[in-house]
Design a protein around this motif. Structure first.
Motif, PDB file in Angstrom:
ATOM      1  N   VAL A 435       0.835  -1.208   0.000  1.00  0.00           N
ATOM      2  CA  VAL A 435       0.000   0.000   0.000  1.00  0.00           C
ATOM      3  C   VAL A 435       0.868   1.256   0.000  1.00  0.00           C
ATOM      4  CG1 VAL A 435      -2.090  -0.943   1.007  1.00  0.00           C
ATOM      5  CG2 VAL A 435      -0.246  -0.185   2.516  1.00  0.00           C
ATOM      6  N   ARG A 436       2.134   1.109  -0.327  1.00  0.00           N
ATOM      7  CA  ARG A 436       3.022   2.261  -0.450  1.00  0.00           C
ATOM      8  C   ARG A 436       3.056   2.705  -1.909  1.00  0.00           C
ATOM      9  NH1 ARG A 436       8.120   3.736  -1.900  1.00  0.00           N
ATOM     10  NH2 ARG A 436       9.165   5.301  -0.585  1.00  0.00           N
ATOM     11  N   CYS A 437       2.619   3.939  -2.177  1.00  0.00           N
ATOM     12  CA  CYS A 437       2.642   4.447  -3.545  1.00  0.00           C
ATOM     13  C   CYS A 437       4.091   4.607  -3.999  1.00  0.00           C
ATOM     14  CB  CYS A 437       1.923   5.797  -3.632  1.00  0.00           C
ATOM     15  SG  CYS A 437       1.909   6.492  -5.310  1.00  0.00           S
ATOM     16  N   PRO A 438       4.476   4.042  -5.152  1.00  0.00           N
ATOM     17  CA  PRO A 438       5.869   4.146  -5.595  1.00  0.00           C
ATOM     18  C   PRO A 438       6.267   5.541  -6.052  1.00  0.00           C
ATOM     19  CG  PRO A 438       4.530   2.987  -7.219  1.00  0.00           C
ATOM     20  CD  PRO A 438       3.666   3.181  -6.021  1.00  0.00           C
ATOM     21  N   HIS A 439       5.302   6.488  -6.113  1.00  0.00           N
ATOM     22  CA  HIS A 439       5.653   7.850  -6.515  1.00  0.00           C
ATOM     23  C   HIS A 439       6.441   8.544  -5.420  1.00  0.00           C
ATOM     24  CE1 HIS A 439       4.360  12.247  -7.033  1.00  0.00           C
ATOM     25  NE2 HIS A 439       5.318  12.033  -7.903  1.00  0.00           N
ATOM     26  N   LEU A 440       5.800   8.811  -4.272  1.00  0.00           N
ATOM     27  CA  LEU A 440       6.494   9.473  -3.164  1.00  0.00           C
ATOM     28  C   LEU A 440       6.180   8.830  -1.811  1.00  0.00           C
ATOM     29  CD1 LEU A 440       6.253  13.267  -4.155  1.00  0.00           C
ATOM     30  CD2 LEU A 440       8.285  11.809  -4.169  1.00  0.00           C
ATOM     31  N   GLY A 441       5.629   7.625  -1.820  1.00  0.00           N
ATOM     32  CA  GLY A 441       5.529   6.855  -0.586  1.00  0.00           C
ATOM     33  C   GLY A 441       4.275   7.022   0.232  1.00  0.00           C
ATOM     34  N   CYS A 442       3.245   7.721  -0.250  1.00  0.00           N
ATOM     35  CA  CYS A 442       2.009   7.860   0.518  1.00  0.00           C
ATOM     36  C   CYS A 442       1.280   6.517   0.601  1.00  0.00           C
ATOM     37  CB  CYS A 442       1.087   8.894  -0.124  1.00  0.00           C
ATOM     38  SG  CYS A 442       1.731  10.587  -0.053  1.00  0.00           S
ATOM     39  N   GLN A 443       0.460   6.370   1.651  1.00  0.00           N
ATOM     40  CA  GLN A 443      -0.313   5.148   1.797  1.00  0.00           C
ATOM     41  C   GLN A 443      -1.559   5.203   0.920  1.00  0.00           C
ATOM     42  OE1 GLN A 443      -0.922   3.195   5.668  1.00  0.00           O
ATOM     43  NE2 GLN A 443      -3.110   3.128   5.193  1.00  0.00           N
ATOM     44  N   LEU A 444      -1.759   4.158   0.145  1.00  0.00           N
ATOM     45  CA  LEU A 444      -2.894   4.072  -0.758  1.00  0.00           C
ATOM     46  C   LEU A 444      -4.175   3.733  -0.009  1.00  0.00           C
ATOM     47  CD1 LEU A 444      -1.135   1.997  -3.554  1.00  0.00           C
ATOM     48  CD2 LEU A 444      -1.442   4.473  -3.484  1.00  0.00           C
ATOM     49  N   GLU A 445      -5.308   4.090  -0.623  1.00  0.00           N
ATOM     50  CA  GLU A 445      -6.614   3.777  -0.055  1.00  0.00           C
ATOM     51  C   GLU A 445      -7.431   2.989  -1.077  1.00  0.00           C
ATOM     52  OE1 GLU A 445      -8.063   4.320   2.942  1.00  0.00           O
ATOM     53  OE2 GLU A 445      -6.134   5.034   3.713  1.00  0.00           O
ATOM     54  N   TRP A 446      -8.277   2.109  -0.588  1.00  0.00           N
ATOM     55  CA  TRP A 446      -9.119   1.273  -1.444  1.00  0.00           C
ATOM     56  C   TRP A 446     -10.329   2.059  -1.931  1.00  0.00           C
ATOM     57  CZ3 TRP A 446      -8.933  -2.789  -4.330  1.00  0.00           C
ATOM     58  CH2 TRP A 446     -10.093  -3.481  -4.692  1.00  0.00           C
ATOM     59  N   ASN A 447     -10.600   1.977  -3.244  1.00  0.00           N
ATOM     60  CA  ASN A 447     -11.774   2.593  -3.846  1.00  0.00           C
ATOM     61  C   ASN A 447     -12.731   1.471  -4.247  1.00  0.00           C
ATOM     62  OD1 ASN A 447     -13.711   3.811  -5.472  1.00  0.00           O
ATOM     63  ND2 ASN A 447     -12.262   5.072  -6.603  1.00  0.00           N
ATOM     64  N   PRO A 448     -13.788   1.218  -3.461  1.00  0.00           N
ATOM     65  CA  PRO A 448     -14.668   0.080  -3.746  1.00  0.00           C
ATOM     66  C   PRO A 448     -15.495   0.248  -5.010  1.00  0.00           C
ATOM     67  CG  PRO A 448     -15.554   1.394  -1.938  1.00  0.00           C
ATOM     68  CD  PRO A 448     -14.183   1.933  -2.232  1.00  0.00           C
ATOM     69  N   ASP A 449     -15.724   1.479  -5.461  1.00  0.00           N
ATOM     70  CA  ASP A 449     -16.494   1.681  -6.683  1.00  0.00           C
ATOM     71  C   ASP A 449     -15.757   1.177  -7.915  1.00  0.00           C
ATOM     72  OD1 ASP A 449     -18.892   2.839  -5.765  1.00  0.00           O
ATOM     73  OD2 ASP A 449     -17.897   4.759  -5.470  1.00  0.00           O
ATOM     74  N   GLU A 450     -14.426   1.186  -7.855  1.00  0.00           N
ATOM     75  CA  GLU A 450     -13.645   0.841  -9.042  1.00  0.00           C
ATOM     76  C   GLU A 450     -12.641  -0.270  -8.804  1.00  0.00           C
ATOM     77  OE1 GLU A 450     -13.079   4.535 -11.606  1.00  0.00           O
ATOM     78  OE2 GLU A 450     -12.902   5.314  -9.575  1.00  0.00           O
ATOM     79  N   LYS A 451     -12.684  -0.837  -7.575  1.00  0.00           N
ATOM     80  CA  LYS A 451     -11.756  -1.913  -7.217  1.00  0.00           C
ATOM     81  C   LYS A 451     -10.316  -1.511  -7.543  1.00  0.00           C
ATOM     82  CE  LYS A 451     -14.948  -5.844  -7.456  1.00  0.00           C
ATOM     83  NZ  LYS A 451     -16.191  -5.066  -7.496  1.00  0.00           N
ATOM     84  N   SER A 452      -9.942  -0.359  -7.027  1.00  0.00           N
ATOM     85  CA  SER A 452      -8.606   0.173  -7.301  1.00  0.00           C
ATOM     86  C   SER A 452      -7.976   0.685  -6.017  1.00  0.00           C
ATOM     87  CB  SER A 452      -8.676   1.302  -8.329  1.00  0.00           C
ATOM     88  OG  SER A 452      -9.441   2.389  -7.854  1.00  0.00           O
ATOM     89  N   TRP A 453      -6.639   0.777  -6.045  1.00  0.00           N
ATOM     90  CA  TRP A 453      -5.874   1.391  -4.959  1.00  0.00           C
ATOM     91  C   TRP A 453      -5.476   2.792  -5.414  1.00  0.00           C
ATOM     92  CZ3 TRP A 453      -6.023  -0.756  -0.394  1.00  0.00           C
ATOM     93  CH2 TRP A 453      -6.257  -2.132  -0.294  1.00  0.00           C
ATOM     94  N   ASP A 454      -5.945   3.811  -4.666  1.00  0.00           N
ATOM     95  CA  ASP A 454      -5.772   5.204  -5.076  1.00  0.00           C
ATOM     96  C   ASP A 454      -4.910   5.961  -4.073  1.00  0.00           C
ATOM     97  OD1 ASP A 454      -7.611   4.342  -6.914  1.00  0.00           O
ATOM     98  OD2 ASP A 454      -9.220   5.679  -6.294  1.00  0.00           O
ATOM     99  N   ASP A 470      -3.067   5.144 -13.343  1.00  0.00           N
ATOM    100  CA  ASP A 470      -2.898   6.585 -13.540  1.00  0.00           C
ATOM    101  C   ASP A 470      -1.592   7.056 -12.919  1.00  0.00           C
ATOM    102  OD1 ASP A 470      -5.284   7.412 -14.942  1.00  0.00           O
ATOM    103  OD2 ASP A 470      -6.401   6.976 -13.118  1.00  0.00           O
ATOM    104  N   ASN A 471      -0.913   8.001 -13.620  1.00  0.00           N
ATOM    105  CA  ASN A 471       0.309   8.599 -13.099  1.00  0.00           C
ATOM    106  C   ASN A 471      -0.033   9.670 -12.058  1.00  0.00           C
ATOM    107  OD1 ASN A 471      -0.830  10.345 -14.970  1.00  0.00           O
ATOM    108  ND2 ASN A 471       1.081  10.873 -15.957  1.00  0.00           N
ATOM    109  N   PRO A 472       0.980  10.198 -11.319  1.00  0.00           N
ATOM    110  CA  PRO A 472       2.386  10.337 -11.694  1.00  0.00           C
ATOM    111  C   PRO A 472       3.291   9.139 -11.397  1.00  0.00           C
ATOM    112  CG  PRO A 472       1.987  11.527  -9.667  1.00  0.00           C
ATOM    113  CD  PRO A 472       0.635  11.057 -10.157  1.00  0.00           C
ATOM    114  N   ALA A 473       2.826   8.127 -10.656  1.00  0.00           N
ATOM    115  CA  ALA A 473       3.663   6.930 -10.473  1.00  0.00           C
ATOM    116  C   ALA A 473       4.002   6.347 -11.832  1.00  0.00           C
ATOM    117  CB  ALA A 473       2.933   5.919  -9.612  1.00  0.00           C
ATOM    118  N   GLN A 474       5.149   5.677 -11.910  1.00  0.00           N
ATOM    119  CA  GLN A 474       5.603   5.110 -13.177  1.00  0.00           C
ATOM    120  C   GLN A 474       5.762   3.591 -13.145  1.00  0.00           C
ATOM    121  OE1 GLN A 474       9.046   8.086 -13.568  1.00  0.00           O
ATOM    122  NE2 GLN A 474       8.566   7.620 -15.696  1.00  0.00           N
ATOM    123  N   GLN A 475       5.473   2.993 -12.010  1.00  0.00           N
ATOM    124  CA  GLN A 475       5.653   1.554 -11.916  1.00  0.00           C
ATOM    125  C   GLN A 475       4.515   0.923 -11.139  1.00  0.00           C
ATOM    126  OE1 GLN A 475       9.381   2.484  -9.854  1.00  0.00           O
ATOM    127  NE2 GLN A 475       8.828   0.927  -8.327  1.00  0.00           N
TER     128      GLN A 475
END
Length: 480
Positions: A435-454, A470-475
């Motif tokens: 749950v660590r965003c590879p962009h700058l390390g923030c903790q991701l949150e679950w979006n149940p409407d889209e089954k995504s980590w935001d 979606d960017n700005p993450a690149q990996q």
């Protein structure tokens, strides 16, 4: 997997990936509407141009737009007068009205079949008329022929509505297909780094005199520091058949306002806006479905999808020189909810800047602007939001363990003594990611409407398997 009506009704031809080394006058990073328009106008000006797209052409925000072409951008003109003065408000209006005219010209001259339809655009409120009255006066001062009304064709009463004539809507992928035909485009070409005039991608390099970042959200953190100057927001759309046959496009300015726009026999109903990473409760599509049943009980949903928008500190896009130390880098980002019109503004502006032609509105969009009165409060809010996202991983405990997570749900849980992101499908299979965003390390949150980590800090998004959306993450996300 949600899919827009644009993706359902138009398939773009494939383009080969970049292989080896290439040298051009201008390289455009991003193959959405902005990138393709920028490349089109630069090529028309005599430059040798390449478009580098990480996925497929139009596969980012362009395929999820509501595809309105309008100079009416919420309560923008009153705000512009307060923040920048009447002259820059007029420049903003001139740029966006010119953008509508350029779409019309390209479509007519190229005989492009893209459902281009002229229609009025309305702002409306059900909670009072004061805001719209102020916007009416500001729009008139900016040179726009607006009309203030107190009734509409909508199926509910409004306090006031502000009408702009000579606006339009279209099918963005049909238009993109026609415009891309004569361009040098490399798909499946992820740019990994940019240094000076060299772009490094997975399987090749590009050397360019001019480099344009048109990839929605710049992935280069420094210089520019766009991650400190923007956040991202999500909104949701239903396509309905057997609903109202509206003449115009409508945008509600109230906090819970809905948007409406016709598309052939369909009606697009939009709303549910929230900051990316702040939808843990979900229910945004359900709210739209309830509104559809309330106003058109006989309607039927034929598609649903969502969009992501970059929001700037002062509500005006960043279009121009990327940063002071990089005079030959340019950027087009921060289009808010008006991406189709702003894409054309970006193309016209960057063409003029790169070819050294006079551009009457360049200053109002310049990324080098600094407006303390317009930006200070928002900058503080963005900094606080990023800080909250960074400390969440240390201070917020896991919410459950994997066994306690119901099938069909996702969440942050404890696994082998660490916090991880888990989604359990309907069969109980668990997909475990960092749950660590590879962009700058923030903790991701679950979006149940889209089954995504935001990411609540800067808006990067990943599917439940950890694949980058979606960017700005690149990996992609690491797998736990």
């Amino acid at each position: 997997m949600t899919e827009s009506i644009w993706s359902k009704t138009e398939q773009l031809p494939p383009f080969p990936p970049l292989q080896g080394a290439l040298s051009v006058d201008a390289a455009v990073i991003g193959g959405g509407m902005a990138g393709v328009l920028i490349a089109h106008f630069l090529k028309a000006a005599g430059l040798n141009v390449v478009v580098l797209e990480a996925g497929r052409l139009g596969s980012g925000q362009t395929k999820n737009t509501t595809a309105k072409i309008t100079a009416q951008h919420g309560l923008i003109y009153h705000r512009l007068v307060e923040q920048f003065g009447e002259e820059k408000s007029r420049q903003y209006a001139e740029a966006n009205q010119r953008a509508i005219a350029e779409y019309r010209r390209l479509i007519e001259e190229g005989k492009i079949d893209c459902d281009f339809t002229e229609a009025p655009a309305y702002l409306y409120s059900t909670g009072g008329s004061e805001q719209l009255e102020k916007e009416y006066e500001a729009a008139k001062a900016a040179g726009i022929g607006a009309e203030l009304l107190f009734g509409t064709e909508l199926p509910f009463p409004v306090s006031a509505a502000l009408r702009f004539d000579d606006q339009a809507h279209f099918h963005p992928l049909k238009f993109l297909r026609a415009l891309a035909g004569g361009l040098n485009i490399c798909e499946q070409t992820t740019v990994r780094s940019v240094e000076g005039n060299e772009i490094v991608a997975d399987r090749g390099t590009v050397t360019a005199q001019f480099i344009i970042f048109a990839c929605h959200y710049p992935f280069v953190n420094a210089p520019g520091y766009y991650f400190m100057r923007m956040h991202q927001e999500r909104s949701y759309v239903l396509a309905l058949e057997n609903a109202a046959k509206l003449e115009g496009m409508y945008y509600g300015v109230d906090a819970d306002g809905l948007s409406f726009r016709p598309q052939g026999d369909l009606l697009l109903l939009g709303g549910g806006n929230h900051r990316t990473g702040e939808n843990s409760a979900g229910g945004q599509y359900q709210k739209l479905r309830e509104a559809a049943m309330r106003y058109w009980p006989e309607s039927r949903e034929v598609a649903h999808w969502s969009a992501q928008d970059c929001m700037t500190l002062d509500g005006v896009p960043y279009i121009g020189q990327f940063s002071l130390p990089t005079p030959n880098w340019f950027v087009a980002t921060g289009f808010e909810k008006w991406g189709m019109t702003s894409s054309m503004v970006a193309a016209l502006t960057l063409r003029d800047l790169i070819t050294k032609e006079e551009c009457p509105w360049a200053e109002v969009f310049s990324p080098l602007r600094f407006t303390p009165s317009a930006s200070a409060k928002t900058l503080m809010q963005e900094t606080a939001q990023a800080t909250k996202g960074l400390v969440r991983k240390f201070l917020v405990p896991p919410r459950a363990d994997i066994e306690a997570l119901p099938n069909g749900h996702g969440g942050v849980v404890e696994y082998d003594g660490e916090k991880v992101g888990v989604y359990k499908d309907e069969n109980g299979e668990a997909f475990i990611v960092s749950v660590r965003c590879p962009h700058l390390g923030c903790q991701l949150e679950w979006n149940p409407d889209e089954k995504s980590w935001d990411c609540p800090c800067h808006g990067s998004r990943f599917d439940y398997r950890g694949n980058l959306i979606d960017n700005p993450a690149q990996q992609d996300l690491e797998h736990a």
